[in-house]
Design an enzyme around this catalytic site. Structure first.
Site, PDB file in Angstrom:
ATOM      1  CE1 TYR A  49      -4.229  -1.133  -0.522  1.00  0.00           C
ATOM      2  CE2 TYR A  49      -3.372  -2.977   0.756  1.00  0.00           C
ATOM      3  CZ  TYR A  49      -4.334  -2.438  -0.094  1.00  0.00           C
ATOM      4  OH  TYR A  49      -5.362  -3.209  -0.531  1.00  0.00           O
ATOM      5  NE  ARG A  82      -2.810   0.054  -5.429  1.00  0.00           N
ATOM      6  CZ  ARG A  82      -3.887  -0.483  -4.849  1.00  0.00           C
ATOM      7  NH1 ARG A  82      -3.775  -1.566  -4.108  1.00  0.00           N
ATOM      8  NH2 ARG A  82      -5.068   0.043  -5.042  1.00  0.00           N
ATOM      9  CG  ASN A  91     -11.462   3.209  -9.789  1.00  0.00           C
ATOM     10  OD1 ASN A  91     -11.440   1.991  -9.978  1.00  0.00           O
ATOM     11  ND2 ASN A  91     -11.557   4.080 -10.767  1.00  0.00           N
ATOM     12  CB  VAL A  92      -9.256   2.473  -3.288  1.00  0.00           C
ATOM     13  CG1 VAL A  92     -10.117   1.222  -3.168  1.00  0.00           C
ATOM     14  CG2 VAL A  92      -7.893   2.123  -3.899  1.00  0.00           C
ATOM     15  CG  ASP A  93      -8.413   6.527  -8.033  1.00  0.00           C
ATOM     16  OD1 ASP A  93      -9.468   7.163  -7.860  1.00  0.00           O
ATOM     17  OD2 ASP A  93      -8.161   5.902  -9.081  1.00  0.00           O
ATOM     18  CG  HIS A 148     -14.048  -2.388  -4.192  1.00  0.00           C
ATOM     19  ND1 HIS A 148     -13.655  -2.761  -5.461  1.00  0.00           N
ATOM     20  CD2 HIS A 148     -15.157  -3.126  -3.917  1.00  0.00           C
ATOM     21  CE1 HIS A 148     -14.489  -3.677  -5.933  1.00  0.00           C
ATOM     22  NE2 HIS A 148     -15.414  -3.905  -5.026  1.00  0.00           N
ATOM     23  CB  CYS A 196      -8.512   0.958  14.709  1.00  0.00           C
ATOM     24  SG  CYS A 196      -7.870   0.018  16.109  1.00  0.00           S
ATOM     25  CB  CYS A 200     -11.230   0.918  18.743  1.00  0.00           C
ATOM     26  SG  CYS A 200     -10.338   2.161  17.785  1.00  0.00           S
ATOM     27  CB  CYS A 235      -5.377   2.492  16.525  1.00  0.00           C
ATOM     28  SG  CYS A 235      -6.790   3.387  17.176  1.00  0.00           S
TER      29      CYS A 235
HETATM   30  C1  BJW Z   1      -9.733   1.173 -19.927  1.00  0.00           C
HETATM   31  C2  BJW Z   1      -8.693   2.069 -20.052  1.00  0.00           C
HETATM   32  C3  BJW Z   1      -9.014   3.304 -20.573  1.00  0.00           C
HETATM   33  C4  BJW Z   1      -7.855   0.315 -19.228  1.00  0.00           C
HETATM   34  N1  BJW Z   1     -10.278   3.575 -20.912  1.00  0.00           N
HETATM   35  N2  BJW Z   1     -10.971   1.450 -20.280  1.00  0.00           N
HETATM   36  C5  BJW Z   1     -19.225 -15.090  -7.051  1.00  0.00           C
HETATM   37  C6  BJW Z   1     -18.459 -16.023  -7.705  1.00  0.00           C
HETATM   38  C7  BJW Z   1     -17.100 -16.138  -7.416  1.00  0.00           C
HETATM   39  C8  BJW Z   1     -16.479 -15.335  -6.469  1.00  0.00           C
HETATM   40  C9  BJW Z   1     -17.245 -14.409  -5.830  1.00  0.00           C
HETATM   41  C10 BJW Z   1     -18.590 -14.280  -6.123  1.00  0.00           C
HETATM   42  N3  BJW Z   1     -19.088 -13.280  -5.353  1.00  0.00           N
HETATM   43  C11 BJW Z   1     -18.100 -12.782  -4.610  1.00  0.00           C
HETATM   44  C12 BJW Z   1     -16.972 -13.453  -4.900  1.00  0.00           C
HETATM   45  C13 BJW Z   1     -15.649 -13.222  -4.289  1.00  0.00           C
HETATM   46  C14 BJW Z   1     -14.968 -11.982  -4.807  1.00  0.00           C
HETATM   47  C15 BJW Z   1     -14.938 -11.969  -6.331  1.00  0.00           C
HETATM   48  O1  BJW Z   1     -15.687 -11.302  -6.994  1.00  0.00           O
HETATM   49  N4  BJW Z   1     -13.995 -12.673  -6.909  1.00  0.00           N
HETATM   50  C16 BJW Z   1     -13.860 -12.687  -8.361  1.00  0.00           C
HETATM   51  C17 BJW Z   1     -12.410 -12.420  -8.722  1.00  0.00           C
HETATM   52  C18 BJW Z   1     -14.429 -13.943  -8.916  1.00  0.00           C
HETATM   53  N5  BJW Z   1     -15.632 -10.783  -4.298  1.00  0.00           N
HETATM   54  C19 BJW Z   1     -15.442 -10.366  -3.070  1.00  0.00           C
HETATM   55  O2  BJW Z   1     -14.760 -11.007  -2.293  1.00  0.00           O
HETATM   56  C20 BJW Z   1     -16.143  -9.099  -2.645  1.00  0.00           C
HETATM   57  N6  BJW Z   1     -16.818  -9.304  -1.431  1.00  0.00           N
HETATM   58  C21 BJW Z   1     -17.942 -10.023  -1.387  1.00  0.00           C
HETATM   59  O3  BJW Z   1     -18.496 -10.463  -2.356  1.00  0.00           O
HETATM   60  O4  BJW Z   1     -18.382 -10.207  -0.114  1.00  0.00           O
HETATM   61  C22 BJW Z   1     -19.464 -11.104   0.131  1.00  0.00           C
HETATM   62  C23 BJW Z   1     -19.554 -11.249   1.637  1.00  0.00           C
HETATM   63  C24 BJW Z   1     -20.759 -11.007   2.256  1.00  0.00           C
HETATM   64  C25 BJW Z   1     -20.867 -11.148   3.655  1.00  0.00           C
HETATM   65  C26 BJW Z   1     -19.734 -11.516   4.393  1.00  0.00           C
HETATM   66  C27 BJW Z   1     -18.533 -11.729   3.773  1.00  0.00           C
HETATM   67  C28 BJW Z   1     -18.431 -11.584   2.375  1.00  0.00           C
HETATM   68  C29 BJW Z   1     -15.088  -8.025  -2.346  1.00  0.00           C
HETATM   69  C30 BJW Z   1     -14.359  -7.599  -3.564  1.00  0.00           C
HETATM   70  C31 BJW Z   1     -13.239  -6.620  -3.186  1.00  0.00           C
HETATM   71  C32 BJW Z   1     -12.400  -6.271  -4.378  1.00  0.00           C
HETATM   72  N7  BJW Z   1     -11.233  -5.611  -3.960  1.00  0.00           N
HETATM   73  C33 BJW Z   1     -10.253  -5.253  -4.955  1.00  0.00           C
HETATM   74  C34 BJW Z   1      -8.851  -5.032  -4.366  1.00  0.00           C
HETATM   75  C35 BJW Z   1      -8.721  -4.081  -3.300  1.00  0.00           C
HETATM   76  C36 BJW Z   1      -7.268  -3.873  -3.062  1.00  0.00           C
HETATM   77  C37 BJW Z   1      -6.874  -2.445  -3.347  1.00  0.00           C
HETATM   78  O5  BJW Z   1      -7.416  -1.772  -4.248  1.00  0.00           O
HETATM   79  O6  BJW Z   1      -5.986  -2.016  -2.679  1.00  0.00           O
HETATM   80  O7  BJW Z   1     -10.735  -4.094  -5.672  1.00  0.00           O
HETATM   81  S1  BJW Z   1      -9.960  -6.433  -6.226  1.00  0.00           S
HETATM   82  C38 BJW Z   1      -9.644  -5.264  -7.479  1.00  0.00           C
HETATM   83  O8  BJW Z   1     -10.583  -5.569  -8.530  1.00  0.00           O
HETATM   84  C39 BJW Z   1     -10.025  -3.883  -6.906  1.00  0.00           C
HETATM   85  C40 BJW Z   1     -10.931  -3.347  -7.993  1.00  0.00           C
HETATM   86  O9  BJW Z   1     -11.802  -2.362  -7.468  1.00  0.00           O
HETATM   87  C41 BJW Z   1     -11.616  -4.582  -8.514  1.00  0.00           C
HETATM   88  C42 BJW Z   1     -12.196  -4.458  -9.884  1.00  0.00           C
HETATM   89  O10 BJW Z   1     -11.190  -4.249 -10.833  1.00  0.00           O
HETATM   90  P1  BJW Z   1     -11.469  -3.305 -12.070  1.00  0.00           P
HETATM   91  O11 BJW Z   1     -11.783  -1.947 -11.620  1.00  0.00           O
HETATM   92  O12 BJW Z   1     -12.459  -3.956 -12.954  1.00  0.00           O
HETATM   93  O13 BJW Z   1     -10.039  -3.221 -12.760  1.00  0.00           O
HETATM   94  P2  BJW Z   1      -9.319  -4.212 -13.792  1.00  0.00           P
HETATM   95  O14 BJW Z   1      -7.868  -3.922 -13.745  1.00  0.00           O
HETATM   96  O15 BJW Z   1      -9.717  -5.602 -13.590  1.00  0.00           O
HETATM   97  O16 BJW Z   1      -9.891  -3.770 -15.217  1.00  0.00           O
HETATM   98  C43 BJW Z   1      -9.563  -2.543 -15.830  1.00  0.00           C
HETATM   99  C44 BJW Z   1     -10.372  -2.409 -17.089  1.00  0.00           C
HETATM  100  O17 BJW Z   1     -10.164  -1.120 -17.622  1.00  0.00           O
HETATM  101  C45 BJW Z   1      -9.977  -3.407 -18.192  1.00  0.00           C
HETATM  102  O18 BJW Z   1     -11.154  -3.988 -18.709  1.00  0.00           O
HETATM  103  C46 BJW Z   1      -9.293  -2.532 -19.237  1.00  0.00           C
HETATM  104  O19 BJW Z   1      -9.521  -2.993 -20.568  1.00  0.00           O
HETATM  105  C47 BJW Z   1      -9.964  -1.213 -19.013  1.00  0.00           C
HETATM  106  N8  BJW Z   1      -9.183  -0.046 -19.358  1.00  0.00           N
HETATM  107  N9  BJW Z   1      -7.518   1.421 -19.576  1.00  0.00           N
HETATM  108  C48 BJW Z   1     -11.223   2.566 -20.771  1.00  0.00           C
HETATM  109  N10 BJW Z   1      -8.047   4.232 -20.736  1.00  0.00           N
HETATM  110 ZN    ZN Z   2      -8.128   1.575  17.746  1.00  0.00          ZN
END
Ligand code: BJW
Ligand code: ZN
Length: 237
Positions: free
Chosen positions: A66, A69, A101-103, A118, A126, A129, A146
């Site tokens: 991080y 990042r 996005n987180v940015d 996200h 923390c 707490c 914390c």
């Molecule tokens: C351009 C371009 C330009 C480039 N112009 N375009 C069902 C089936 C299987 C698994 C699961 C399911 N449901 C849930 C899951 C588990 C999991 C999941 O989805 N896994 C999959 C991989 C299958 N999901 C989770 O775990 C989520 N939580 C959840 O479902 O909780 C349920 C629950 C309930 C109750 C109790 C407990 C649990 C949480 C998901 C969290 C995702 N976090 C991340 C990382 C965080 C780390 C960090 O940022 O520091 O978030 S993963 C990462 O991917 C990040 C992003 O937000 C996310 C999405 O990525 P994104 O934005 O799509 O980016 P890219 O790089 O993949 O794509 C970029 C695109 O841009 C490309 O298509 C390019 O072509 C395009 N592009 N330049 C236009 N100029």
């Molecule tokens: Zn604390």
């Protein structure tokens, strides 16, 4: 009719547009995407870093990632895609931006009430707490603590973790009543965001995708515009 004219026509007719963005919208600002040729996951295994288990095992390693990042993102500015969406938002009484996005670049560009699914890289939480605070240190001292003594973690949603309840509720409310969804720069594979377009479509919304390439979401779209977000979105103004 060119794709952008079709999109514009439907957008103007919309009473409540929703935009869902992913890492691709920030790519032209210099923020690395997650997947693809230059994606973050190419050099780091997600399961090593973006999971609660990884943080329990090795908080210092996760914080090092991080810090890297944070260094990359700090100093970066919104690009024409972020600014055009902020400007569009001013032209509608109801306009919702949902981002994975987180940015923080949508808010930086002037978009209001952005739904950050996200979390945000400039906040810490923390593990003891649960206090959340803004923290913009680059680099942050590793591992940060914390005032209660427990470890601080990034206020970001990792794999296997639930999304913030208030945010997801507001996102679903918007998806239930919208008539137009613009999906920008997401690979469309991370749930639950990957299902948002289908949810809106089942409620009758018109779907548009802007991406460099086709994605698993493309087949359910009404219009797919292939190209850079920073070039296409300003044309919708
Ligand atoms: C351009 C371009 C330009 C480039 N112009 N375009 C069902 C089936 C299987 C698994 C699961 C399911 N449901 C849930 C899951 C588990 C999991 C999941 O989805 N896994 C999959 C991989 C299958 N999901 C989770 O775990 C989520 N939580 C959840 O479902 O909780 C349920 C629950 C309930 C109750 C109790 C407990 C649990 C949480 C998901 C969290 C995702 N976090 C991340 C990382 C965080 C780390 C960090 O940022 O520091 O978030 S993963 C990462 O991917 C990040 C992003 O937000 C996310 C999405 O990525 P994104 O934005 O799509 O980016 P890219 O790089 O993949 O794509 C970029 C695109 O841009 C490309 O298509 C390019 O072509 C395009 N592009 N330049 C236009 N100029
Ligand atoms: Zn604390």
């Amino acid at each position: 009719m060119p794709a952008t004219d079709v999109i514009k026509k439907r957008l103007i007719a919309s009473s409540f547009p929703v935009v869902l963005t992913g890492a691709g919208i920030s790519a032209e600002s210099g923020v690395p995407t997650f997947r693809g040729a230059e994606g973050l996951w190419r050099n780091f295994r997600a399961e090593d870093l973006a999971t609660p288990g990884a943080f329990e095992r090795n908080p210092a390693l996760v914080w090092e990632w991080y810090n890297w990042r944070r260094e990359k993102i700090s100093g970066l500015k919104p690009n024409p895609a972020h600014y055009a969406l902020a400007e569009l938002g001013k032209r509608f009484a109801d306009f919702t931006v949902i981002t994975q996005n987180v940015d923080g670049l949508h808010t930086f560009a002037g978009s209001k009430d952005v739904l950050e699914l996200h979390g945000n890289i400039w906040r810490v939480r923390c593990v003891g707490c649960a206090a959340v605070s803004e923290n913009r240190q680059v680099p942050i001292e590793i591992p940060p603590r914390c005032s209660c003594g427990a470890l601080l973690r990034p206020d970001i949603v990792w794999f296997g973790e639930p999304l913030p309840v208030g945010v997801i509720e507001r996102a679903f409310k918007a998806l239930e009543r919208t008539d137009f969804v613009l999906v920008v720069g997401t690979s469309g594979i991370v749930e639950p965001a990957a299902s948002f377009a289908a949810t809106a479509k089942s409620n009758g919304a018109f779907l548009v995708e802007i991406n460099l390439e086709r994605t698993p979401l493309s087949d359910i779209m009404d219009v797919v515009a292939l190209g850079k977000a920073g070039e296409i979105i300003p044309k919708l103004l």
